[in-house]
Design an enzyme around this catalytic site. Structure first.
Site, mmCIF file in Angstrom:
data_model
loop_
_atom_site.group_PDB
_atom_site.id
_atom_site.type_symbol
_atom_site.label_atom_id
_atom_site.label_comp_id
_atom_site.label_asym_id
_atom_site.label_seq_id
_atom_site.Cartn_x
_atom_site.Cartn_y
_atom_site.Cartn_z
ATOM 1 N N SER A 55 -6.946 7.695 2.738
ATOM 2 C CA SER A 55 -5.543 7.964 3.079
ATOM 3 C C SER A 55 -5.411 8.407 4.537
ATOM 4 O O SER A 55 -4.515 7.960 5.264
ATOM 5 C CB SER A 55 -4.990 9.090 2.192
ATOM 6 O OG SER A 55 -4.901 8.652 0.875
ATOM 7 N N GLY B 140 -2.391 -1.096 -0.893
ATOM 8 C CA GLY B 140 -0.990 -0.728 -1.117
ATOM 9 C C GLY B 140 -0.505 0.243 -0.050
ATOM 10 O O GLY B 140 0.646 0.166 0.398
ATOM 11 N N ASP C 8 -5.642 8.879 -8.570
ATOM 12 C CA ASP C 8 -6.783 8.040 -8.193
ATOM 13 C C ASP C 8 -8.048 8.402 -8.961
ATOM 14 O O ASP C 8 -8.998 7.623 -8.994
ATOM 15 C CB ASP C 8 -7.057 8.168 -6.689
ATOM 16 C CG ASP C 8 -5.993 7.446 -5.879
ATOM 17 O OD1 ASP C 8 -5.252 6.628 -6.449
ATOM 18 O OD2 ASP C 8 -5.905 7.708 -4.662
#
Ligand code: S3P
Length: 429
Positions: A25, A94, A316
């Site tokens: 991230s 994504g 996740d």
């Protein structure tokens, strides 16, 4: 199609994981946020995996100069982002597609975002709809919900938006659009989703304030942001596979080093702790995020757990957690986790089908599953093209042996996964 055979572990292990993949991230955000800065962004330990390299390549297509110095990269943004002469390929990511949607909606030009067959089947209206409501021109297949997406960037209106889903991707897309809007925007979600965007952009000088009632206020940029100077920590979601490995092999120990201890990211370790695993967090520094080490020790028996809250903080890790649930004493339940159905695969059905193939008793719900702890048997598991499913069942292989098919997807987030796993057991690749 590549496959791996994981052999059962012979004895308890003790490993120091200091080469867990860098945080995915944070790495995505480094590539993207650099585009909003002036000067040279210095990023150490950038994740060199397919997902984040896709974000970096898109930054290059938009005019950024990237210099690779081995252990760190330097990104310099152009004065103005340029209209690329080809489609922008997000691969399987994504995060890349949704965050770039927000960023590019406010930039003059025509942009096409596409991805692999899995990403092209995932819903994009969760970002496209709120962005359209503030003036963004976004179209795509299935009435604008599926990629390839076409964005005609332009002027955006300031907004007040209360999100129906707790998603860091939606929040980040909206924050990136708000930085280019015509006034102060406000955004709210039910549960604070991972907040790397707010932390990093504030660190770069953006005026973003999170109020005590949960509303985030974002002022548009009046000048470029200061460049990033960051060492990306290790990814707790990647480290979690090895946390589960030690939790299910009694007497084993793992140290996950230099990982982000951001509370929105370590919840799965807390669930594992509630199941009885011995876990210690040691914070060492704070650079944009709290960073430190996590120590995990396996115990003789894990106990079942019910998980129905803070789902955005676990999203996740639920596939890996399902492996711990499958050996715990009693019936574990996961509820309120419908979001799992729109991840890299439909993770409710991937987890349920794969556990069944391993002889574990599982019940499927629309928004989760129930798992009765038992004994794994060796099976052949398909990854469904989902890196986290592939890695979770490779870890289950430590108990019973496992064959995992279609393992290429692991390269999207954790290219050295099998190297670390081979310190614990034998693997045929
Ligand atoms: C991510 C947010 C999460 C997570 C994904 C990475 C991010 O998705 O599942 O792997 O970097 O913002 P959602 O925000 O859609 O829940």
């Amino acid at each position: 199609m590549k496959r791996a055979v994981v052999k059962p572990v012979k004895s308890p292990f003790d490993i120091d994981c200091n080469d867990i993949a860098s945080d995915k991230s944070i790495s995505h955000r480094c590539a993207m946020f650099s585009l909003l800065s002036s000067g040279v962004n210095r990023i150490e330990n950038f994740l060199r995996a397919e997902d984040t390299l896709a974000s970096l390549n898109i930054a290059k297509s938009l005019g950024a100069k990237v210099k690779d110095n081995g252990s760190y990269i330097e990104i310099t943004a152009p004065q103005e982002l340029k209209e690329p002469d080809d489609v922008l390929d997000c691969g399987n990511a994504g995060t890349a597609m949704r965050l770039y949607c927000g960023l590019l909606s406010g930039i003059d030009g025509s942009f096409v975002l596409t991805g692999d067959k899995y990403l092209r089947s995932r819903p994009m209206n969760r970002v496209a709809k709120p962005l359209r409501s503030i003036g963004a021109k976004i179209d795509g297949r299935e009435f604008g919900n599926k990629a390839p997406l076409h964005i005609r960037g332009g002027k955006l209106k300031a907004f007040e938006y209360e999100s129906p889903i707790d998603s860091a991707q939606v929040k980040s897309a909206m924050i990136l659009s708000a930085l280019q809007a015509d006034g102060i925007s406000r955004y709210k979600e039910n549960l604070l989703s991972r907040d790397h965007t707010e932390r990093m952009l504030k660190g770069m000088g953006a005026e973003i304030v999170t109020n005590s009632d949960g509303w985030i206020e974002i002022k548009p940029l009046t000048k470029p942001l200061s460049p990033l100077d960051i060492r990306v920590p290790s990814d707790p979601s990647s480290g979690f596979f090895f946390a589960v490995a030690s939790a299910i092999i009694p007497g084993s120990k793992v140290k996950i080093s230099a990982v982000t201890l951001n509370p929105t990211r370590v919840e799965a370790y807390k669930v594992l702790q509630n199941m009885g695993a011995d876990i210690e967090f040691v914070e060492k520094e704070n650079i944009y995020e709290p960073i430190g080490d996590i120590y995990i020790k396996g115990v003789d028996k894990l106990k079942a757990v019910e998980v129905s809250q803070n789902i955005a903080w676990l999203i996740d890790e639920l596939p890996a957690l399902s492996i711990a649930m499958a050996v715990a004493e009693g019936r574990s339940v996961v509820k309120n986790a419908k979001e799992l159905r729109v991840k890299e695969s439909d993770r409710i059905s991937s987890v349920v089908n794969s556990l069944k193939a391993c002889g574990i008793e599982v019940e499927e719900f629309e928004d989760g599953y129930a798992i009765r702890g038992g004994k794994f048997k060796r099976a052949t598991i398909n990854s469904y093209g989902d890196h986290r499913v592939a890695m979770s069942f490779a870890i289950a292989g430590l108990l019973s042996g496992m064959e995992i098919e279609d393992i290429e997807c692991i390269d999207t987030s954790f290219p050295n996964f099998f190297e670390i796993l081979s310190q614990i057991t034998e693997i045929e690749l």
